[in-house]
Motif scaffolding. Structure first.
Motif, PDB file in Angstrom:
ATOM      1  N   ASP A  80      52.266  25.902  59.748  1.00  0.00           N
ATOM      2  CA  ASP A  80      50.867  25.231  59.397  1.00  0.00           C
ATOM      3  C   ASP A  80      49.883  25.642  60.290  1.00  0.00           C
ATOM      4  O   ASP A  80      48.623  25.769  59.712  1.00  0.00           O
ATOM      5  N   TYR A  81      50.279  26.195  61.283  1.00  0.00           N
ATOM      6  CA  TYR A  81      49.041  27.092  62.250  1.00  0.00           C
ATOM      7  C   TYR A  81      49.353  28.244  62.192  1.00  0.00           C
ATOM      8  O   TYR A  81      50.048  28.794  63.610  1.00  0.00           O
ATOM      9  N   TRP A  83      47.639  30.841  63.059  1.00  0.00           N
ATOM     10  CA  TRP A  83      47.055  31.546  64.242  1.00  0.00           C
ATOM     11  C   TRP A  83      46.772  30.770  65.280  1.00  0.00           C
ATOM     12  O   TRP A  83      46.375  29.519  65.251  1.00  0.00           O
ATOM     13  N   GLY A  84      46.926  31.309  66.652  1.00  0.00           N
ATOM     14  CA  GLY A  84      46.830  30.443  67.768  1.00  0.00           C
ATOM     15  C   GLY A  84      45.893  31.042  68.698  1.00  0.00           C
ATOM     16  O   GLY A  84      44.892  31.611  68.149  1.00  0.00           O
ATOM     17  N   LYS A 229      40.951  24.018  54.098  1.00  0.00           N
ATOM     18  CA  LYS A 229      41.788  23.836  55.487  1.00  0.00           C
ATOM     19  C   LYS A 229      40.657  23.594  56.704  1.00  0.00           C
ATOM     20  O   LYS A 229      40.945  23.092  57.595  1.00  0.00           O
ATOM     21  N   LEU A 369      41.074  26.749  65.245  1.00  0.00           N
ATOM     22  CA  LEU A 369      42.143  26.106  65.816  1.00  0.00           C
ATOM     23  C   LEU A 369      42.029  24.508  65.536  1.00  0.00           C
ATOM     24  O   LEU A 369      42.759  23.879  64.912  1.00  0.00           O
ATOM     25  N   PHE A 372      40.619  23.611  62.066  1.00  0.00           N
ATOM     26  CA  PHE A 372      41.501  23.905  61.024  1.00  0.00           C
ATOM     27  C   PHE A 372      42.635  23.212  60.777  1.00  0.00           C
ATOM     28  O   PHE A 372      43.083  22.300  61.545  1.00  0.00           O
ATOM     29  N   ASN A 373      42.946  22.792  59.564  1.00  0.00           N
ATOM     30  CA  ASN A 373      43.973  21.877  59.077  1.00  0.00           C
ATOM     31  C   ASN A 373      43.559  20.314  59.445  1.00  0.00           C
ATOM     32  O   ASN A 373      44.247  19.783  59.871  1.00  0.00           O
ATOM     33  N   GLN A 378      46.963  17.712  64.906  1.00  0.00           N
ATOM     34  CA  GLN A 378      46.540  18.911  65.764  1.00  0.00           C
ATOM     35  C   GLN A 378      47.447  19.621  66.482  1.00  0.00           C
ATOM     36  O   GLN A 378      48.396  19.327  66.782  1.00  0.00           O
ATOM     37  N   GLU A 379      47.200  20.967  66.416  1.00  0.00           N
ATOM     38  CA  GLU A 379      48.191  21.841  67.160  1.00  0.00           C
ATOM     39  C   GLU A 379      47.636  22.140  68.497  1.00  0.00           C
ATOM     40  O   GLU A 379      46.486  22.333  68.802  1.00  0.00           O
TER      41      GLU A 379
ATOM     42  N   ILE B 156      47.438  31.642  56.121  1.00  0.00           N
ATOM     43  CA  ILE B 156      46.042  30.836  56.310  1.00  0.00           C
ATOM     44  C   ILE B 156      45.507  30.874  54.858  1.00  0.00           C
ATOM     45  O   ILE B 156      44.812  29.598  54.458  1.00  0.00           O
ATOM     46  N   TYR B 161      50.079  25.814  51.219  1.00  0.00           N
ATOM     47  CA  TYR B 161      50.944  26.216  52.597  1.00  0.00           C
ATOM     48  C   TYR B 161      52.402  26.494  52.227  1.00  0.00           C
ATOM     49  O   TYR B 161      53.494  25.757  52.379  1.00  0.00           O
TER      50      TYR B 161
END
Ligand code: SF4
Ligand code: SF4
Ligand code: SF4
Lengths: 417, 309, 180
Positions: A80-81, A83-84, A229, A369, A372-373, A378-379, B156, B161
């Motif tokens: 889902d995430y 990119w961090g 997103k 981050l 996003f989403n 929440q990441e 992304i 997804y």
């Protein structure tokens, strides 16, 4: 260092020739003219270095863990995430903060503003290192990091925004290396190399503007691939690239103000009088540039909200957060810059620059981050991810300092040029 | 003297740069107009038929040689699994998952299978900078692990997804996603494993164009049974896998706010300015430079003239 | 929504891979049919089904499974448009209309005929299941896979269950990030 420079008038090194007429060797130049014992003595006297050591003692094994056991072991990167922090901070944050190179390159070389000359090299170096470390961050994050050159030479996907980023960052990195090389050539005393570069400088500068406009914008455009997103307030199909480009202008300038402040305060021995005396004046002028860029940015931000009819969102919790970001990250420093310029207060401008740097990182982290989403969950980055990010940033800091201590960046080379 | 030399060099350099990048841009605008193949195959997923037996999941696992699952495929407790408040999703060991949706007012729960929808203009494909994705004429969106660098932009970009990453692997990571059983079946004209396994024909395989007709026919023959919409007919520019449902699609976990146009359209604004910047910037800044340094230049020219005398 | 209508109207129907001889007269009735039918032509993951035809004739009308083929009066408003008078067909066996190689190239080729009305005729396997399960859901009959079938070894292997069940620790997929 201060301690030694009082005792030994020939340090810091500013020339090829020692007071006694003999040449400094490269090795001596590298040790800053000190014996290795003295060098380490001054190194360990500095508490910052102890902090660095502490960071590395934990950070280096963590990086090793990442390369041996995979990203899963050290990050919260997920499906889902994807990119961090490595990209959110390392790529999306570092690149705008490194826009200084092309900004001052353009000002000095294209517009012929000689008054900015004392800080030009620092701005170029700031740019070069920022980009270099952004690529390093990318190398930590890429799943198949050993395939870094693939988008250039092996399998090309030219319709993708990231393709443009890759090519532009790569070419721009070489442009910046070329721009910083003269300082290196002066230092090692190879003047022929310097003259070659000197002839190319205008071409390089123009290439720099084109590449920078496009890839700063492209980093923003990357998020336009995720219309559903990224929260609508942080997303704009039409303006995303302008937001990113425009904010990189004050980001880059603010970063030079911050780093020149640090250098003047903590490495004053290395600066020459020309640099020190003109710095306040330059800082205020840069502050003026920042405030102008910020007001432009602010206007385009509002235009984007109006264009996409997103006023309703402003009344939600996300809206408050958005306004908080703009308020602290942009409007506050904007006014501080403006007041600083009006009252000719370099101090205020410097303070504003710190906030602006923070604001830009905050904005990029929000886009990549936090927002996003926004409809999912929440990441929260893994602590190891945070630590690795800090470790690489520390490496950036050390490299930066290493070069500023040695090459003629904030002082003028006294020897042949 | 210095400035004259620089001028000439600068124009040379600027031009070379522009040509190089314009050349790149040429190829990019060609690729940017890519659209789906009209005769491509697809699958119509009819949620009113699915009974949540997970045969499709089992068949996919077998066909794609995925690692063993945590629980057997006839264990239905997976429908209650939640992660971060979300139902199950595709991951590096599942190319497809079936989820249960308890819709208020409905006697039986609905089940929805999800996998790559094999978009007509896939966002994953258009965002990939090493061309790791291909839309085949048969309709599949396939992936080449040999060129992928693991940047995860496709994840992304995918509005559904779908692509997942093998985070657990340090030396051999890759994207994992449904490939429409391309290598083993689709390219030989055979239906994918999940379709073949489905006892209910909740998955109807056929030409995408035919599937739209079939979907419409079902709506006509059973008035009131279906929502009057084939999910995927227009979403993000159309997908090869489409859905029929008896309840609004957001009730069964499908994003109903997706744009009708391909994701790439959102990026076109930026792609459009690229040639502009490339062509206008050099001239513009050259102009600025000449203006800003005109005095110096005149002075130098005069000096030169004197020297030459 | 109306799950009921669906099962009325799905053209998928018929149970049995049996041989069946049309009788004289306008329509046939349940007494003409065999008592039990072994449905196993497709069995792979699951064994065949021992279908008690006689029992079911007491519960459902012929038309419910065999559509118009038995010659019984057609009531479905959609089918009636063509099949009001088509009468008894040569075969009432499911497999004679519902393809057992559904979605094969050959099967899909039939769809190319622009005049074809039945573009959506389920394959044999789906015809069975849609019909049986649909009715069972409404009438409260058994609906679990193993209520009607016994799972085969191949089935256990595919479903990774029974003696092929995964060890408790197997599998590592995480949709979200794993909690370290
Ligand atoms: S569903 Fe996602 S992964 Fe599949 S083709 Fe579309 S964009 Fe690509
Ligand atoms: S099409 Fe093939 S790869 Fe995709 S979900 Fe079905 S079985 Fe799996
Ligand atoms: S095999 Fe068919 S009925 Fe069973 S869960 Fe999958 S889609 Fe639903």
């Amino acid at each position: 260092m201060r301690f030694f420079s009082h005792q030994r008038p020939e340090i810091p090194i500013v020339d090829h020739i020692k007071p006694d007429g003999s040449q400094w060797t490269i090795k001596e130049k590298l040790w800053l003219g000190l014996s290795s014992g003295d060098y380490f003595k001054q190194f360990f006297r500095n508490p910052v270095n102890w902090l660095m050591i502490a960071i590395f003692v934990i950070g280096v094994p963590l990086i090793a863990q990442r390369y041996i056991y995979g990203l899963d072991a050290v990050t919260h990167g997920s499906d889902d995430y994807p990119w961090g922090l490595f990209l959110g901070f390392g790529l999306f944050g570092m690149v705008p903060l490194s826009a200084s190179g092309f900004m001052l390159g353009t000002t000095c070389e294209l517009f012929g503003r000689k008054d900015f000359h004392p800080i030009e090299r620092l701005a170029l170096l700031n740019g070069l290192l920022g980009y270099f470390f952004a690529v390093l961050f990318l190398e930590v994050d890429l799943g198949m990091w050993w395939r870094l050159p693939y988008p250039m030479f092996v399998s090309l996907g030219p319709a993708a925004v990231l393709f443009l980023v890759a090519w532009h960052v790569a070419t721009y990195l070489s442009v910046q290396i070329a721009e910083v090389l003269p300082a290196f050539f002066e230092w090692i005393g190879w003047l022929k190399g310097k003259r070659v570069i000197r002839k190319m400088v205008l071409g390089l500068t123009i290439a720099g503007i084109i590449l920078s406009t496009l890839h700063q914008g492209a980093l923003g455009a990357l998020f336009t691939y995720a219309p559903g997103k990224v929260h609508p307030l942080w997303f704009s199909s039409n303006f995303q690239w302008i937001h990113f480009f425009c904010s990189s202008i004050f980001a880059g300038l603010s970063m030079v103000i911050v780093s020149s402040t640090l250098i003047r305060n903590f490495a004053g021995w290395r600066c020459d009088d020309h640099f020190k005396n003109s710095l306040d004046d330059i800082t205020v002028k840069l502050g003026k540039g920042c405030s102008l860029a910020m007001i432009t940015y602010l206007v385009i931000k509002i235009v984007a909200v109006a264009h996409d009819q997103e006023w309703d969102y402003l009344l939600t919790g996300w809206g408050s957060y958005y306004m908080l970001e703009l308020g602290i990250g942009v409007i506050l420093p904007m006014f501080m810059f403006a007041f600083g310029v009006r009252n000719n207060s370099a101090g205020l401008v410097r303070f504003a620059a710190w906030i602006a740097v923070f604001g830009i990182i905050w904005n990029r982290l929000n886009t990549a981050l936090v927002c996003f989403n926004w409809q999912l969950y929440q990441e929260i980055p893994h602590w190891k991810e945070v630590w690795i990010t800090i470790t690489i940033y520390s490496l950036y800091f050390l490299t930066y300092r290493f070069i500023v201590y040695r090459l003629p960046i904030v002082y003028e080379w006294k020897g042949e040029k | 003297m210095k400035t004259t030399v620089s001028r000439r060099n600068f124009i040379k350099g600027g031009l070379a740069g522009t040509v190089a990048v314009t050349a790149l841009k040429e190829s990019s605008s060609q690729a940017a107009t890519f659209e789906g193949y009209p005769d491509g195959m697809g699958v119509l997923v009819d949620l009113t038929r699915c009974v949540g037996c997970r045969s499709c999941e089992a068949a996919c696992n077998q066909e794609q040689k995925l690692p063993p699952p945590e629980k057997p495929f006839d264990d239905f407790s997976v429908f209650d699994e939640m992660m971060h408040g979300q139902k199950r999703r595709t991951d590096e060991t599942h190319y497809t998952v079936v989820n249960r949706y308890d819709v208020p007012g409905l006697e039986h729960p609905l089940f929805r299978k999800i996998q790559c929808n094999h978009c007509q203009e896939p966002a994953c494909l258009t965002s990939c900078f090493v061309n790791a994705y291909t839309k085949t004429p048969e309709g599949a969106v396939i992936y080449n692990p040999n060129v992928c660098v693991g940047c995860r932009t496709c994840m992304i970009a995918c509005p559904f997804y779908i692509p997942t990453f093998k985070y657990s692997s340090a030396f051999n990571p890759r994207i994992m996603k449904c490939i429409f059983c391309y290598d083993t079946r689709l390219k030989d004209g055979k239906p994918p494993a999940c379709v073949e396994a489905c006892p209910q024909e909740a998955l109807t395989f056929g030409k995408r164009n035919d599937l739209i007709k079939i979907g419409r026919q079902r709506m006509v023959e059973t008035p009131g049974k279906y929502e009057d919409h084939i999910y995927g007919e227009h979403e993000v520019g159309g997908t090869a896998w489409m859905y029929l449902s008896s309840v609004p699609f957001d009730k069964v976990g499908l994003d109903t706010h997706l744009p009708k146009e391909p994701i790439l359209n959102f990026v076109k604004d930026f792609l459009g300015i690229v040639p502009m910047v490339l062509t206008i910037w050099p001239a513009l800044f050259a102009g600025f430079h000449l203006l800003a340094t005109r005095k110096d230049w005149l002075k130098n020219k005069n000096d030169d003239a004197h020297e030459e005398e | 929504m109306c799950t009921r209508k669906m099962y009325h109207l799905t053209m998928a129907m018929a149970v049995g891979s049996m041989l069946f001889w049309p009788q004289a007269g306008w329509s046939m009735d349940a007494a003409d049919a065999p008592e039990t039918v072994e449905i196993n032509s497709l069995s792979k993951s699951y064994g065949g089904v021992h279908f008690d035809h006689a029992m079911h004739t007491g519960i459902a009308s012929c038309e419910q499974c065999h559509h118009h083929t038995t010659g019984a009066e057609v009531t479905n408003s959609n089918c009636i448009r063509c099949h009001a008078k088509t009468g008894e067909e040569d075969s009432v066996s499911c497999k004679d209309c519902h393809s057992s190689d559904r979605f094969s190239k050959k099967d899909l080729l039939k769809l190319e005929d622009p005049k074809l009305y039945h573009i959506d005729k389920p394959g044999l396997k789906a015809a069975y299941h849609l019909n049986c399960v649909g009715c069972h859901q409404k009438a409260g009959g058994p609906t679990g896979c193993q209520d009607c079938h016994t799972i085969t070894e191949a089935g256990e292997k595919m479903f990774q269950t029974g003696k092929f069940a995964p060890a408790p620790t197997a599998g590592s997929g995480h949709g979200g990030h794993s909690s370290h």
